[in-house]
Enzyme design. Structure first.
Site, PDB file in Angstrom:
ATOM      1  N   GLU A 113       0.840  -1.195   0.000  1.00 59.00           N
ATOM      2  CA  GLU A 113       0.000   0.000   0.000  1.00 59.00           C
ATOM      3  C   GLU A 113       0.874   1.244   0.000  1.00 59.00           C
ATOM      4  OE1 GLU A 113      -4.045  -1.617   2.185  1.00 59.00           O
ATOM      5  OE2 GLU A 113      -2.578  -0.565   3.408  1.00 59.00           O
ATOM      6  N   HIS A 241      -9.211   9.410   3.679  1.00 58.88           N
ATOM      7  CA  HIS A 241      -8.897   8.329   2.735  1.00 58.88           C
ATOM      8  C   HIS A 241      -9.178   8.843   1.331  1.00 58.88           C
ATOM      9  CE1 HIS A 241      -8.702   4.486   0.732  1.00 58.88           C
ATOM     10  NE2 HIS A 241      -8.262   3.940   1.851  1.00 58.88           N
ATOM     11  N   ARG A 287      -1.111   8.770   1.894  1.00 54.92           N
ATOM     12  CA  ARG A 287      -2.513   9.180   1.770  1.00 54.92           C
ATOM     13  C   ARG A 287      -2.720  10.690   1.804  1.00 54.92           C
ATOM     14  NH1 ARG A 287      -5.468   4.592   5.570  1.00 54.92           N
ATOM     15  NH2 ARG A 287      -5.292   2.892   4.057  1.00 54.92           N
ATOM     16  N   HIS A 348     -11.311   9.587   7.444  1.00 55.98           N
ATOM     17  CA  HIS A 348     -11.052   8.159   7.625  1.00 55.98           C
ATOM     18  C   HIS A 348     -10.429   7.797   8.966  1.00 55.98           C
ATOM     19  CE1 HIS A 348     -10.287   4.058   6.448  1.00 55.98           C
ATOM     20  NE2 HIS A 348      -8.979   4.197   6.572  1.00 55.98           N
ATOM     21  N   ARG A 383      -0.723   8.785   9.192  1.00 61.89           N
ATOM     22  CA  ARG A 383      -0.633   7.340   9.439  1.00 61.89           C
ATOM     23  C   ARG A 383      -0.231   6.587   8.181  1.00 61.89           C
ATOM     24  NH1 ARG A 383      -4.301   2.831   8.960  1.00 61.89           N
ATOM     25  NH2 ARG A 383      -5.895   4.226   8.139  1.00 61.89           N
TER      26      ARG A 383
END
Length: 552
Positions: A113, A241, A287, A348, A383
Site C-alpha cells: 500500500e 482516505h 494518503r 477516515h 498514518r
C-alpha cells in the site's frame, strides 16, 4: 445499579478485545460497548495489517517507512517497538484462528500500500477487519470471567480529582476509579467501578459530513477523557482516505488502498492520469499527498469526483482479490472490471488522540488507552497505511501487562464507595429532538467546509466561532432534558470538533495531514512537535439543575 470489576474496557474493536484477552486470567473484566459487540471500525477495515513476514523485509524498513509517512513528529522509540513486536502479536492472532489469505504455494499473500517500500500487508481478501474481529470475539466469548455490556455508553469518567474537590489534583496525581454509563436499552444509568480502565473507543470520523467510518465513530473517547483532565494531542491531523465510492446511496463506501497496490490507477474525468505530478510514487504516494492531489484536481476542474481504474487488471483477479468491494460496486451499478469507478476523499482516521506512553498509560493513574482514540506517537502527522490494526495489537498487549500490575496495587476503596448515585434531577424527556439532529448536521457540515483537507485561518476562525455557539446550545439542552445516546453523541462530537479546530489554529505550518493555505510550508524549527491540550477536571456532579455548574 452498581457494577464492580477489576478491569473496565471501553470499546470492542481490535484494541479493546485484545486487552480483554490479555487480562482475563488476572481478574474480572467488563467490556462496555455502545452498540452490538462486533460493531467497531475494526470490523470495516478492508486493506489489512502491516507486519514484517518475509526475509526480504525488515522491522527497520517498516520503521523507516512509518517515520517517513509521519513527517517528522513520530516518536521513534514507539515506532521501532511497535514494528519490532508486531510480527509476534500477529502470529498470536493467527494462533487464535485468524485465517489470512494465502498463495497457491501456501505462503501468506502480502499486498503493498501507499508509503510502504515492501509487500507486507497481511489480509483476508478485502475483509481483513471482520476476520480479526471474528477471531477475537470467539476467543473473548470463551472466557467465563469476561462480561459484555452491549448498548451501553459511557457518560463521564469518575476520578479522584472529580470526587474530592478539597484538593487540587492534576495529571499523574489523579487516578480513575469508575464511570457513569447509560444502558440505552433500559434507559437507566449504571455506575461502574474498576481498578483499571482502558479506553479503546475508536475514532471520530462522524465529525465530518463524509466519512468511511461506522456510525459509532463520534469521538466519545476523546470527549470523556478531555472532560476528566486527560492530555489530548495533534487533533489537527485527521486522515482523509483518498478513495471512497462516489454515489448518493453509498454512504462513503471505502475502496481499499490495496486496489491501487494491485495496479489500480487514478484518472480524471477525461481519462488523464495526474498523480505522477504530485509524487514519485504516483498512485501509491502516502494518503495525505493523494487526498490533497484529488482535492486540488476536483477544485480545479469543478468535477465532483475522480476515477479509479482497475479495468486493465484481469477480471478474475479483481473478483477474487476484492470480492466485497467488487460486489458493493456492482450493487451501485459499477462493474469495476469493465469501467473506472468514481471516487472522492472522505474522513477516515484520527491520527491525534489521548496522549499515552509506549505502554498505553495516560497522564491519569489506572487509566490506559489503545487504538485509534489514543496518540502513542506511532502515526505522527500522517498514518502509514495498515499500521492501525498493528498498533492496537501491540499497544493493548503492553497496556495489559501494566494494568495487571495496577490491579495488584492498593485500590482507593473508600473513594470508590463515595461515588454518588446518578441523579437526573428535574430533567424531562425532550419534545425537541430536532435540535439534536439540526446541531449534529451543522457541526458535520462546518467541519467539512472549513476544517477539511485544505484549511485557512479565515475558515478555521469561522468554524471556531460557530462551534463555541453550538457548544453553549448543546450544554443548555443537555442539562434540561433526560440524556439519550443521541444527546451524548452530539455533546461528544462537538467537543471533539472544537479540539480539532484548536489544534489546527495552534499549528502555524503545513505538515502531513494538516495543510493551511496561510502557512503552506513545513516549519521544523518551531513545529516539529506535538500540539497538546489538557482538559481541566471539573467537580463531578450529575444531572442537577445547577446550570451554572457542569462537568463540560
Amino acid at each position: 445499579m452498581r457494577i464492580e470489576k477489576d478491569f473496565l474496557i471501553i470499546g470492542s474493536g481490535v484494541a479493546g478485545l485484545t486487552f480483554a484477552l490479555k487480562v482475563a486470567d488476572f481478574g474480572s473484566v467488563a467490556i462496555i460497548t455502545k452498540d452490538e459487540l462486533e460493531e467497531s471500525a475494526t470490523k470495516y477495515a478492508q486493506g489489512g495489517i502491516a507486519s514484517v513476514m518475509t526475509d526480504d523485509d525488515s522491522c527497520d524498513l517498516h520503521a523507516t517507512d512509518t517515520l517517513e509517512a509521519g513527517r517528522g513528529i513520530c516518536k521513534e522509540d514507539v515506532v521501532r517497538i511497535i514494528c519490532r513486536e508486531g510480527p509476534t502479536r500477529v502470529r498470536e492472532l493467527i494462533n487464535l484462528g485468524a485465517q489470512f489469505t494465502r498463495t497457491a504455494e501456501k505462503d501468506y499473500h502480502l499486498s503493498r500500500e501507499g508509503g510502504h517500500s515492501k509487500h507486507r500487508i497481511l489480509h483476508a481478501n478485502d475483509l481483513t477487519g471482520w476476520e480479526i474481529e471474528r477471531t477475537l470475539i470467539e476467543a473473548v466469548k470463551s472466557k467465563k470471567n469476561i462480561e459484555i455490556f452491549p448498548y451501553h455508553m459511557v457518560i463521564d469518567l469518575i476520578s479522584r480529582a472529580r470526587l474530592d474537590t478539597s484538593v487540587s489534583l492534576c495529571g499523574s496525581e489523579d487516578e480513575l476509579v469508575g464511570m457513569y454509563v447509560l444502558d440505552a436499552n433500559k434507559n437507566q444509568v449504571c455506575t461502574f467501578v474498576g481498578k483499571s480502565v482502558i479506553l479503546a473507543s475508536g475514532g471520530a470520523g462522524k465529525v465530518y459530513l463524509y466519512t468511511s467510518n461506522p456510525d459509532t465513530a463520534t469521538g466519545d473517547g476523546i470527549a470523556i477523557a478531555y472532560r476528566a483532565g486527560a492530555k489530548i494531542a495533534n487533533m489537527e491531523f485527521f486522515q482523509f482516505h483518498p478513495t471512497c465510492l462516489y454515489h448518493p446511496k453509498a454512504k462513503s463506501f471505502l475502496i481499499s488502498e490495496t486496489l491501487r497496490g494491485e495496479g489500480g490507477i487514478l484518472r480524471l474525468k477525461d481519462g488523464e492520469t495526474f498523480m505522477e505530478k504530485y509524487h514519485t510514487l504516483g498512485c501509491l504516494a502516502p494518503r495525505d499527498v493523494v487526498a490533497r492531489a484529488i482535492d486540488f484536481e476536483m477544485k480545479k476542474s469543478g468535477d465532483d469526483c475522480v476515477y479509479l481504474d482497475a479495468t486493465h487488471i484481469e477480471g478474475y483477479r479483481c473478483r477474487e482479490r476484492f470480492p466485497n468491494i467488487y460486489q458493493a460496486c456492482l450493487n451501485f451499478g459499477f462493474d469495476m472490471t469493465k469501467e473506472p469507478v468514481p471516487v472522492v476523499p472522505a474522513a477516515h482516521y484520527m491520527c491525534g488522540g489521548l496522549v499515552v506512553d509506549v505502554n498505553g498509560q495516560t497522564n491519569i493513574r489506572r487509566f490506559f488507552s489503545s487504538g485509534e482514540v489514543c496518540y502513542s506517537g506511532l502515526h505522527g502527522a500522517n498514518r502509514l497505511a495498515s499500521n492501525s490494526l498493528l498498533e492496537g495489537l501491540v499497544l493493548s498487549h503492553r497496556a495489559a501487562a501494566k494494568a495487571i500490575e495496577c490491579v495488584k496495587d492498593s485500590f482507593p476503596s473508600e473513594l470508590a464507595r463515595s461515588i454518588p448515585e446518578w441523579d437526573s434531577g428535574s430533567a424531562v424527556d425532550s419534545d425537541e429532538s430536532v435540535v439534536v439532529s439540526h446541531n449534529w448536521d451543522e457541526i458535520r457540515r462546518l467541519m467539512w467546509n472549513y476544517v477539511g483537507i485544505v484549511r485557512s485561518n479565515k475558515r478555521l476562525h469561522r468554524a471556531q466561532r460557530r462551534i463555541r455557539l453550538l457548544l453553549d446550545e448543546i450544554k443548555e439542552y443537555y442539562w434540561n432534558f433526560t440524556i439519550t445516546k443521541d444527546t451524548l453523541e452530539l455533546r461528544n462530537i462537538a467537543i471533539t470538533a472544537e479540539l480539532i479546530i484548536k489544534g489546527a489554529l495552534e499549528r502555524k505550518e503545513s505538515r502531513g495531514l494538516h495543510f493551511n493555505l496561510d502557512y503552506p510550508d513545513v516549519d521544523d524549527e518551531n513545529w516539529a512537535r506535538d500540539t497538546v491540550f489538557q482538559g481541566k477536571p471539573q467537580p463531578l456532579i450529575t444531572k442537577t439543575r445547577e446550570k451554572t455548574i457542569s462537568n463540560d
